[in-house]
Write a protein that holds these residues in place. Structure first.
Motif, mmCIF file in Angstrom:
data_model
loop_
_atom_site.group_PDB
_atom_site.id
_atom_site.type_symbol
_atom_site.label_atom_id
_atom_site.label_comp_id
_atom_site.label_asym_id
_atom_site.label_seq_id
_atom_site.Cartn_x
_atom_site.Cartn_y
_atom_site.Cartn_z
ATOM 1 N N SER A 142 -7.170 -0.709 3.701
ATOM 2 C CA SER A 142 -7.861 -0.371 2.448
ATOM 3 C C SER A 142 -7.267 0.914 1.902
ATOM 4 C CB SER A 142 -9.363 -0.206 2.682
ATOM 5 O OG SER A 142 -9.612 0.859 3.591
ATOM 6 N N LYS A 143 -7.533 1.147 0.647
ATOM 7 C CA LYS A 143 -7.118 2.422 0.074
ATOM 8 C C LYS A 143 -8.125 3.490 0.468
ATOM 9 C CE LYS A 143 -9.278 1.553 -4.441
ATOM 10 N NZ LYS A 143 -10.325 2.568 -4.345
ATOM 11 N N PRO A 144 -7.695 4.729 0.634
ATOM 12 C CA PRO A 144 -8.638 5.798 0.956
ATOM 13 C C PRO A 144 -9.632 5.995 -0.184
ATOM 14 C CG PRO A 144 -6.367 6.512 1.280
ATOM 15 C CD PRO A 144 -6.327 5.222 0.527
ATOM 16 N N PRO A 145 -10.770 6.581 0.087
ATOM 17 C CA PRO A 145 -11.722 6.829 -0.995
ATOM 18 C C PRO A 145 -11.172 7.852 -1.982
ATOM 19 C CG PRO A 145 -12.401 7.945 1.022
ATOM 20 C CD PRO A 145 -11.257 7.062 1.392
ATOM 21 N N TYR A 178 0.831 -1.204 0.000
ATOM 22 C CA TYR A 178 0.000 0.000 0.000
ATOM 23 C C TYR A 178 0.866 1.254 0.000
ATOM 24 C CZ TYR A 178 -4.371 -2.441 1.118
ATOM 25 O OH TYR A 178 -5.497 -3.232 1.084
ATOM 26 N N SER A 179 0.400 2.260 -0.732
ATOM 27 C CA SER A 179 0.966 3.597 -0.619
ATOM 28 C C SER A 179 -0.038 4.455 0.154
ATOM 29 C CB SER A 179 1.260 4.191 -1.987
ATOM 30 O OG SER A 179 1.807 5.483 -1.855
ATOM 31 N N ALA A 180 -1.022 5.016 -0.547
ATOM 32 C CA ALA A 180 -2.129 5.666 0.153
ATOM 33 C C ALA A 180 -2.962 4.580 0.823
ATOM 34 C CB ALA A 180 -2.976 6.468 -0.826
ATOM 35 N N LEU A 181 -3.248 4.756 2.112
ATOM 36 C CA LEU A 181 -3.957 3.681 2.802
ATOM 37 C C LEU A 181 -4.662 4.179 4.042
ATOM 38 C CD1 LEU A 181 -1.843 1.395 5.105
ATOM 39 C CD2 LEU A 181 -1.009 3.618 4.351
ATOM 40 N N ASN A 185 -1.663 9.394 3.432
ATOM 41 C CA ASN A 185 -2.014 9.871 2.100
ATOM 42 C C ASN A 185 -0.890 10.768 1.615
ATOM 43 O OD1 ASN A 185 -3.507 10.176 -0.212
ATOM 44 N ND2 ASN A 185 -4.923 11.676 0.637
ATOM 45 N N GLY A 186 -0.098 10.245 0.677
ATOM 46 C CA GLY A 186 1.087 10.987 0.285
ATOM 47 C C GLY A 186 2.042 11.055 1.462
ATOM 48 N N ASP A 187 2.523 12.258 1.760
ATOM 49 C CA ASP A 187 3.443 12.409 2.887
ATOM 50 C C ASP A 187 2.729 12.807 4.170
ATOM 51 O OD1 ASP A 187 2.712 14.997 2.307
ATOM 52 O OD2 ASP A 187 4.756 15.763 2.029
ATOM 53 N N TYR A 196 1.664 2.098 -10.531
ATOM 54 C CA TYR A 196 1.174 2.455 -9.194
ATOM 55 C C TYR A 196 2.321 2.448 -8.191
ATOM 56 C CZ TYR A 196 -2.766 0.708 -11.891
ATOM 57 O OH TYR A 196 -3.666 0.451 -12.910
ATOM 58 N N GLY A 197 3.486 2.887 -8.630
ATOM 59 C CA GLY A 197 4.653 2.937 -7.767
ATOM 60 C C GLY A 197 4.915 4.339 -7.256
ATOM 61 N N GLY A 198 5.860 4.432 -6.330
ATOM 62 C CA GLY A 198 6.172 5.714 -5.723
ATOM 63 C C GLY A 198 5.061 6.165 -4.792
ATOM 64 N N LEU A 199 5.137 7.387 -4.361
ATOM 65 C CA LEU A 199 4.151 7.922 -3.437
ATOM 66 C C LEU A 199 2.779 7.993 -4.091
ATOM 67 C CD1 LEU A 199 4.624 8.836 -0.525
ATOM 68 C CD2 LEU A 199 4.590 11.203 -1.332
ATOM 69 N N GLY A 200 1.738 7.600 -3.356
ATOM 70 C CA GLY A 200 0.367 7.668 -3.842
ATOM 71 C C GLY A 200 -0.440 8.656 -3.015
ATOM 72 N N ILE A 201 -1.232 9.486 -3.687
ATOM 73 C CA ILE A 201 -2.036 10.497 -2.999
ATOM 74 C C ILE A 201 -3.468 10.411 -3.510
ATOM 75 C CG2 ILE A 201 -2.376 12.963 -2.600
ATOM 76 C CD1 ILE A 201 0.617 13.331 -2.878
#
Length: 609
Positions: free
Chosen positions: A520-523, A395-398, A475-477, A533-538
């Motif tokens: 889970s991923k955020p909405p 998971y990134s954003a989670l 979420n992101g940073d 879908y790599g790196g930071l996810g926001i």
């Protein structure tokens, strides 16, 4: 104190058994005993009632699908299932190299929570013509007999021996023996390889066999003896995109045909469906409802569905490949809830990453630094300097949450965006949020292979052996930590050291217990710095975002290379600020943007269904 009992017996006669009463805090453990002999455990607390903030929260009920995937151990694929005498029976392919696929196992459950393995319900020793590649069993009960349709030998031409067979037994656990001494379908008809059969009996008693590989799907009527066919009834019904894995079921008078698309070892394996007013079709494609999830598993497909009797609760059973697995045969059985829209269409299925340990096991977890066990429906560890357990996720954003019960010393909590786990103290790379009874605080920090950096902490009354609900949103940073379902974060921090990784639980010098773990991923739509879908996810909710608003959300200018789009949503990416310049529209997950759009987002419009 007033308690409201939730009826989980689906209208069946019931009685209430109080199995334990524990004080300080007050917990009531109850079970509904249903008149047909089944049992429906209620949540701790016996239903709904007051929950004291800071005390033990009421645990979630033991419900189907909440105890984690895979739901059984071992490499299996292509599940089909039936309900026999109130018991759910799943018949999968034993997933191995074709020459080792010489038998079929089955699994049974009274409640879709606990499962019993039945080994070698069908073996090639009982099928004279089957030598290898026995797969995709499909069960049915009729004529006071249990039938099992199966494919064998993976024939590549009409000149080879093999195809679709039928076996029978007087017990759902077998042994099943060949019913006719030869294949039921042994030739390529309408271009369909004779594999991936699914048996269906309509309300009028007519039985049909849906089957086919090599991009062709046939239907044929099965005679009432269930071991012969109406050879004049073969008909091709191939829908758009069909590859294999046909499945038929009926709901509210409508016929649903499902199938798998893409390559079974590739990243594009998925489940699509069509709806018709007749079992013969036509079957125009209605959409795709199950795709791989880069955070949880790949290669998801070849499914079946089950309806819980007396309800409109439906579940989709399928196989998927754990993250990191490169062996095509390393597939596991999973299932998730499946929902219908009011018009009868099916909502896209959300793969789940959760575990409430109601099934008494910890399948899918990998432990480090300590012995972990499931005890009384919780995941517990022996006290060690550093005990970790991870779910194979990325998971990134989670959004990650769990019920955490710390011991008298040390601290316990959640780890996320974890890589390089080890057995030593802080021997991992990732983030940790936890509660400490010894020091009465909540802490958030970052581990880097032995080095520890505290990002934030706050004083809080934390008692030993009391359960606290702990939640993290990353979420992101931006990282926020919530205690006991507060709407205001207890801790916040900004840190982008780790972009993605596994989720799990950790106890530092504490004999702790964990329950109701869920990730889970955020909405919203999720934007990623890198392709795949790599790196930071926001994550961003629906709305219009100028460059300044994107920057405020943590998204730099000209930064995004891939994105995930919820079903029914539309994302319009603009090359320039204020929704100017070239616009690219996305209505589905996109692992890599077109070259001209890559790293070109300066404003965006997001609309929800």
């Amino acid at each position: 104190m007033k308690w409201t009992i939730t009826d989980d017996c689906a209208g069946r006669p019931q009685s209430l058994k109080l199995s334990s009463l524990v004080l300080a805090p007050l917990l009531l453990t109850a079970t509904l005993h249903c008149g047909d002999g089944t049992m429906s455990p209620l949540p701790h607390g016996g239903g709904t009632g007051p929950e004291e903030v800071g005390a033990t929260p009421l645990a979630a009920a033991c419900t189907p699908g909440s105890s984690g995937n895979p739901f059984v151990s071992g490499w299996y694929a292509d599940p089909d299932m039936k309900i026999y005498n109130g018991v759910y029976w799943v018949y999968p392919t034993y997933s191995a190299p074709y020459d080792a696929q010489t038998h079929l196992d089955a699994f049974s459950s009274p409640d879709l929570i606990t499962w019993t393995k039945h080994s070698k319900v069908l073996d090639k020793a009982n099928v004279s013509w089957a030598t290898r590649a026995i797969w995709a069993p499909s069960p049915i009960f009729r004529n006071n007999t249990y039938y099992l349709y199966f494919g064998a030998n993976d024939i590549q031409s009409d000149g080879q021996l093999g195809g679709i067979g039928v076996a029978k037994s007087n017990n759902p656990a077998g042994p099943y023996v060949d019913a006719i001494g030869r294949p039921l379908i042994s030739k390529f008809i309408n271009g369909a390889q004779p594999i991936d059969q699914n048996i269906f009996i309509d309300d009028d008693g007519q039985a049909y066999l849906y089957y086919g590989g090599w991009g062709h799907c046939n239907i044929v009527k099965v005679n009432s003896d269930m071991i012969s066919l109406d050879n004049a009834s073969f008909k091709e019904i191939t829908p758009s995109g069909y590859v294999e894995g046909a499945l038929m079921f009926k709901r509210n008078g409508k016929y649903y045909l499902m199938w798998s698309e893409g390559g079974w070892t590739g990243p594009d394996y998925r489940v699509s469906y069509a709806v018709a007013s007749s079992p013969l079709g036509p079957f125009p494609k209605a959409g795709t409802i199950l795709s791989q999830n880069a955070a949880i598993g790949t290669g998801s497909g070849h499914n079946t569905v089950v309806n819980v009797p007396g309800t409109d609760d439906w579940y989709i059973f399928y196989h998927r490949r754990p993250l990191g697995e490169t062996d095509g045969n390393h597939r596991v059985l999973s299932y998730d809830r499946m929902y219908f829209n009011s018009d009868g269409t099916i909502k896209p299925v959300e793969m789940t990453s959760q575990d409430n340990f109601c099934d008494g096991n910890a399948l899918g977890w990998t432990s480090y630094g300590a012995t972990w066990t499931v005890s009384n429906g919780r995941y517990v560890n022996q006290q060690q300097p550093d005990a970790k357990a991870l779910l194979n996720t990325n998971y990134s954003a989670l959004s990650l949450e769990a019920d955490v019960t710390p011991g008298a010393s040390g601290d316990a909590g959640l780890i996320f965006r974890v890589s390089s786990p080890g057995a030593g103290l802080d021997a991992y790379k990732g983030y940790y949020a936890g509660v400490a009874a010894g020091s009465d605080r909540v802490v958030l920090g970052r581990a880097n292979g032995g080095a520890w950096t505290e990002l934030a902490s706050a004083a809080a009354t934390i008692d030993a052996n009391v359960t606290y609900h702990l939640a993290v949103v990353a979420n992101g940073d931006r990282i926020s930590v919530y205690l006991n379902r507060s709407t205001v974060p207890t801790l916040t921090a900004t840190d982008a050291t780790y972009a993605s990784g596994a989720v799990g639980v950790r106890a530092h010098d504490s004999a702790a217990a964990f329950d109701n773990v869920s990730a889970s991923k955020p909405p919203g739509a999720i934007f990623y710095a890198d392709g795949g879908y790599g790196g930071l996810g926001i994550s961003l909710n629906a709305g219009n975002y100028t460059l300044a608003q994107l920057n405020a959300a943590g998204i730099p200018n000209d930064w995004m290379s891939s994105l995930r789009v919820p079903a029914g949503w539309t994302v319009q990416v603009y090359q320039n600020n204020d929704f100017a310049g070239t616009m690219w529209k996305f209505t589905a997950d996109t692992p890599l943007l077109p070259a001209e759009a890559n790293d070109q987002m300066s404003s965006v419009k997001i609309s929800a269904q």
